[in-house]
Enzyme design. Sequence first.
Site, PDB file in Angstrom:
ATOM      1  N   TYR A 139       0.848  -1.190   0.000  1.00 26.47           N
ATOM      2  CA  TYR A 139       0.000   0.000   0.000  1.00 26.47           C
ATOM      3  C   TYR A 139       0.881   1.236   0.000  1.00 26.47           C
ATOM      4  O   TYR A 139       1.888   1.285   0.707  1.00 26.47           O
ATOM      5  CB  TYR A 139      -0.881  -0.005   1.252  1.00 26.47           C
ATOM      6  CG  TYR A 139      -1.700   1.259   1.423  1.00 26.47           C
ATOM      7  CD1 TYR A 139      -2.971   1.356   0.875  1.00 26.47           C
ATOM      8  CD2 TYR A 139      -1.197   2.355   2.123  1.00 26.47           C
ATOM      9  CE1 TYR A 139      -3.733   2.509   1.020  1.00 26.47           C
ATOM     10  CE2 TYR A 139      -1.945   3.514   2.267  1.00 26.47           C
ATOM     11  CZ  TYR A 139      -3.210   3.576   1.711  1.00 26.47           C
ATOM     12  OH  TYR A 139      -3.955   4.719   1.844  1.00 26.47           O
ATOM     13  N   GLU A 172      -3.543   7.549  -4.088  1.00 28.39           N
ATOM     14  CA  GLU A 172      -3.489   6.258  -3.409  1.00 28.39           C
ATOM     15  C   GLU A 172      -3.212   5.152  -4.410  1.00 28.39           C
ATOM     16  O   GLU A 172      -3.856   5.085  -5.458  1.00 28.39           O
ATOM     17  CB  GLU A 172      -4.809   6.001  -2.690  1.00 28.39           C
ATOM     18  CG  GLU A 172      -4.759   4.811  -1.759  1.00 28.39           C
ATOM     19  CD  GLU A 172      -6.097   4.559  -1.061  1.00 28.39           C
ATOM     20  OE1 GLU A 172      -6.117   4.462   0.161  1.00 28.39           O
ATOM     21  OE2 GLU A 172      -7.119   4.473  -1.771  1.00 28.39           O
TER      22      GLU A 172
END
Length: 392
Positions: A109, A197
């Site tokens: 992530y 993101e």
Amino acid sequence: MNFHEYQAKELFASYGIPVPEGKVARTPEEAVISAQSLGGNMWVVKAQVHAGGRGKAGGVKLVRTLDEVRAETNHMLNMKISTYQTGGLSLPVDSVLIAEAIDIESELYLSALIDRVNRCVTFMGSAAGGVDIEQVAATEPEKIVTVKVDNTVGFQAYQGRQMGFGMGLSAKHVKQMTKIMSALYRLFIDKDLSLLEVNPLIIDGDDNLVALDAKINMDDNALFRHPALAAMRDEAQEDPTEATASRHGLNYITLDGNIACMVNGAGLAMATMDVVKLNGGEPANFLDVGGGTNAERVKEAFKIILSGEHVEAILVNIFGGIVRCDLIAEGIIAAVEEVGVNVPVVVRLEGTLVDEGRQLLADSGLAIISASDLNDAAKKAVAAANNNGVAQ
Ligand code: GDP
Ligand code: MN
């Protein structure tokens, strides 16, 4: 403003960030042609909506034949997707991304956002990426590595190493991570983003980092200097009421309560919502009609707040600093007459030509409840809403 994954990936690619090859398609036939031109014998069909969580909602599917590409695209184009990120809306799927399917060794992530507390851009990363990252953040926050970028010097290579080694990556991956973060930082600053993101950022079958998903959010106030990005806007993905409001220059956000608020000035609008809450009520929206508003805008604003489903009362709180209260009163009267308001309207006017404004309201013969100050107005609005449409 939000972007689709395929748009964000185009931007990523233009900054040298590795993304899987893919093509956007708006019909099943286009999807098949895209898959053929990508080649290979396995693809991923991804619904393009302005939200994450698609995987869990059936919006990301691996397929192995062209027939499956067609069928899955057809299925998705008929879907409406609602995930924990869509804020109660069901988003239409007007396009899909057809991409080469990638072997995944592991899912990481990586994100960047405007960190208001530290007044900088902050990166967050974790080796525990993928569809359950929110769970990780809630239960194992120690698995998230944070790197703050100093605005004056920009992103530095050592910060890539901090992130990469902090996440437990190998030296090779740390090098790739540093390059990716450096490019993402340039993209973030160049394009005035507010959020970026990559979840997941994967280690693929060839042992390289690839951005498998991409999500970006841009500061609306900077749209004027990025016409190419502004043209990527997809209003079909936005709250229809909020989109209409923005076309009329109104600052509007839908909320859960039952007291619609119409206020001039963002600060006064916030204060109004606070006072409504203090009096035990729940605002149905945030609405700032702007400092220099006029009768026409007030009318549009009424139409917009009345389109809300749960509105039981309307609270108008106008301070006539630049605007004149008599013009506002005319707008309210015109709106109530034209739109046919069937819930109680509480009005608090103050400022320039307030006596004329109040007189107009009193003479209008309409069932408008007038209030002497903000607290009185909030009390009356809460009482009116609680009585479920019965004016006091
Ligand atoms: P999201 O659910 O909206 O965040 O959509 P993502 O693009 O992140 O996809 C969700 C999940 O689908 C990913 O975490 C992957 O596990 C899986 N996925 C997406 N693309 C591929 C692919 O090309 N190959 C494989 N094997 N899995 C994929
Ligand atoms: Mn994702």
